[in-house]
Design an enzyme around this catalytic site. Structure first.
Site, PDB file in Angstrom:
ATOM      1  N   ARG A  12      97.821 138.539 -22.125  1.00  0.00           N
ATOM      2  CA  ARG A  12      98.214 137.800 -20.919  1.00  0.00           C
ATOM      3  C   ARG A  12      99.545 137.071 -21.126  1.00  0.00           C
ATOM      4  O   ARG A  12     100.332 136.893 -20.218  1.00  0.00           O
ATOM      5  CB  ARG A  12      97.109 136.799 -20.507  1.00  0.00           C
ATOM      6  N   LYS A  31     106.953 149.873  -5.325  1.00  0.00           N
ATOM      7  CA  LYS A  31     107.818 150.634  -4.425  1.00  0.00           C
ATOM      8  C   LYS A  31     108.871 151.424  -5.225  1.00  0.00           C
ATOM      9  O   LYS A  31     108.495 152.244  -6.011  1.00  0.00           O
ATOM     10  CB  LYS A  31     108.437 149.673  -3.412  1.00  0.00           C
TER      11      LYS A  31
HETATM   12  C1  LIG Z   1     104.977 145.568  -0.934  1.00  0.00           C
HETATM   13  C2  LIG Z   1     105.858 144.408  -0.911  1.00  0.00           C
HETATM   14  C3  LIG Z   1     105.474 143.188  -1.503  1.00  0.00           C
HETATM   15  C4  LIG Z   1     104.114 142.962  -2.130  1.00  0.00           C
HETATM   16  O1  LIG Z   1     103.935 143.781  -3.249  1.00  0.00           O
HETATM   17  P1  LIG Z   1     102.507 144.338  -3.766  1.00  0.00           P
HETATM   18  O2  LIG Z   1     102.897 145.138  -4.942  1.00  0.00           O
HETATM   19  O3  LIG Z   1     101.908 145.134  -2.650  1.00  0.00           O
HETATM   20  O4  LIG Z   1     101.659 143.173  -4.096  1.00  0.00           O
HETATM   21  C5  LIG Z   1     106.390 142.153  -1.487  1.00  0.00           C
HETATM   22  N1  LIG Z   1     107.598 142.283  -0.902  1.00  0.00           N
HETATM   23  C6  LIG Z   1     107.985 143.430  -0.304  1.00  0.00           C
HETATM   24  C7  LIG Z   1     109.333 143.518   0.319  1.00  0.00           C
HETATM   25  C8  LIG Z   1     107.137 144.526  -0.289  1.00  0.00           C
HETATM   26  O5  LIG Z   1     107.527 145.656   0.309  1.00  0.00           O
END
Ligand SMILES: *Cc1c(COP(=O)(O)O)cnc(C)c1O
Length: 393
Positions: free
Chosen positions: A58, A208
């Site tokens: 952690r 992403k």
């Molecule tokens: C998806 C997203 C998040 C959150 O991320 P997670 O990995 O789903 O927790 C935050 N900011 C933006 C711009 C996103 O597209």
């Protein structure tokens, strides 16, 4: 290998490599919760910060550290903290920088939960907040108060594709000792480096573009200065939102091809945006790469490209949008973005459903807005898929 003076693509492939005893070509997965100390003194030194040995996963792990070091180098920051999700990155930063009586100025049109957690939860802990259109710098100026601690911006915003001038916004914030945090998820460091433009902290949902293969959820926070890095890292460690070593391995593997994925996705997105803009059933298209985008010039100034996210509205409104979403075959009807595959979704009923209708309207998220994440497939196939679905309206 020291990649500090090397080019971006060399850093992508080689930065953060962790030398192991067998000389493996990639950093191995250190799937362990804890690390044995060489002696009682070594253990004490690790806890006192006198030795950089690992203690407990952690707190830190070699596989995760390899990814963190790469991200810190790519964003030109002092250090990085990998997290279990993008929201864990967002909430760790909020927890580290906000508190009772403090105030945050936030882009109205941010990722839905990044706003909702402030309104729902941080308000319960006495945090004050103002949501403004940060693409209009005068609104930032007017919103800053004596107790403002953080300016939180997302650029381009999700899903309204509004850009905020990071350099100018940072200047305004710093005049008032306000910490500038930028969610760089939509651009990735390949397209935009907020720390170079004046921001103090950058974060990503690595789910992403950074990982890019739709097979993990994760996040990362990069701070420009050591003090800030340590503060945020300590907060993450206490909250327990660390990235798992297996997750870090996959994310680091995905990261290496960021440039070539981005190049293809962006070239595809430009063609899809032009196709949509010329289509008689389309009312409007928002893509920073189009000349029609109200901030096309700012996009050219602060980004090295335009990413692959497109929002559009159909003349038939939401009903027409539903027909398209229900009839595409190649594009998956799914939330998330920035992966190799093309995705389509409807923010008002999906990613931004957690926001109130008023908040959505303030953020410019109309019920008819359809969001399209362009992948790296053959672009003619993506357009043909859209074309046959639009013909059904
Ligand atoms: C998806 C997203 C998040 C959150 O991320 P997670 O990995 O789903 O927790 C935050 N900011 C933006 C711009 C996103 O597209």
């Amino acid at each position: 290998m020291n990649t500090k003076d090397k080019g971006f693509n060399t850093k992508l492939v080689h930065a953060g490599a962790y030398d192991d005893v067998f000389g493996s070509a990639v950093t191995p997965i250190y799937q362990t919760s804890t690390f044995a100390f060489k002696s009682a003194q070594h253990g004490a030194d690790c806890f006192a910060g006198k030795s950089d040995g690992f203690i407990y996963t952690r707190i830190g792990n070699p596989t995760t550290k390899a990814f963190e070091d790469a991200m810190a180098e790519l964003e030109n920051g002092f250090g990085a903290t990998a997290t279990s999700s993008g929201m864990s990155a967002v909430s760790s930063v909020y927890m580290a920088l906000l508190g009772m009586g403090k105030h945050i100025v936030c882009s109205a049109s941010v990722y839905g939960p990044s706003r909702s957690i402030l309104e729902r939860d941080f308000s319960r802990y006495g945090v004050e907040m103002t949501f403004v259109d940060t693409s209009d710098l005068s609104q930032i100026k007017n919103a800053i108060k004596d107790n403002t601690a953080v300016l939180y911006i997302e650029t381009p915003t999700n899903p309204t594709m509004q850009l905020t001038d990071i350099e100018e916004a940072s200047k305004i914030a710093h005049e008032h000792d306000v910490t500038v945090v930028v969610d760089n998820t939509f651009s990735s460091p390949y397209l935009q480096k907020p720390l170079d433009l004046g921001a103090d902290v950058v974060l990503h949902s690595v789910t992403k573009y950074i990982n890019g293969h739709a097979d993990i959820v994760g996040g990362v926070i990069i701070a420009k200065e050591e003090v800030m890095h340590k503060k945020i890292r300590a907060q993450m460690v206490y909250l327990g939102g660390n990235m798992d070593p297996h997750q870090a391995f996959l994310t680091h593997r995905g990261l290496k091809t960021l440039s070539i994925r981005m190049e293809r996705a962006e070239a595809n997105a430009m063609k899809v945006a032009e196709y949509l803009e010329a289509h008689p059933k389309v009312e409007w298209v928002l893509y920073p790469g189009l000349k029609s985008h109200p901030q096309h010039e700012l996009a050219k100034k602060q980004m090295n490209g335009f990413s692959s996210m497109i929002s559009f509205g159909l003349k038939g409104g939401l009903e027409a949008g539903k027909i398209v979403m229900n009839n595409v075959h190649l594009a998956a009807l799914a939330v998330s973005l920035g992966g190799v595959e093309t995705l389509i979704q409807h923010p008002a009923s999906m990613t931004h459903a957690s926001m109130s209708k008023e908040a959505r309207e303030q953020a410019g998220i109309s019920d008819g807005l359809v969001r399209f994440s362009v992948g790296i497939e053959t672009v003619e196939d993506i357009i043909e898929d859209l074309d046959q679905a639009m013909a059904k309206i």
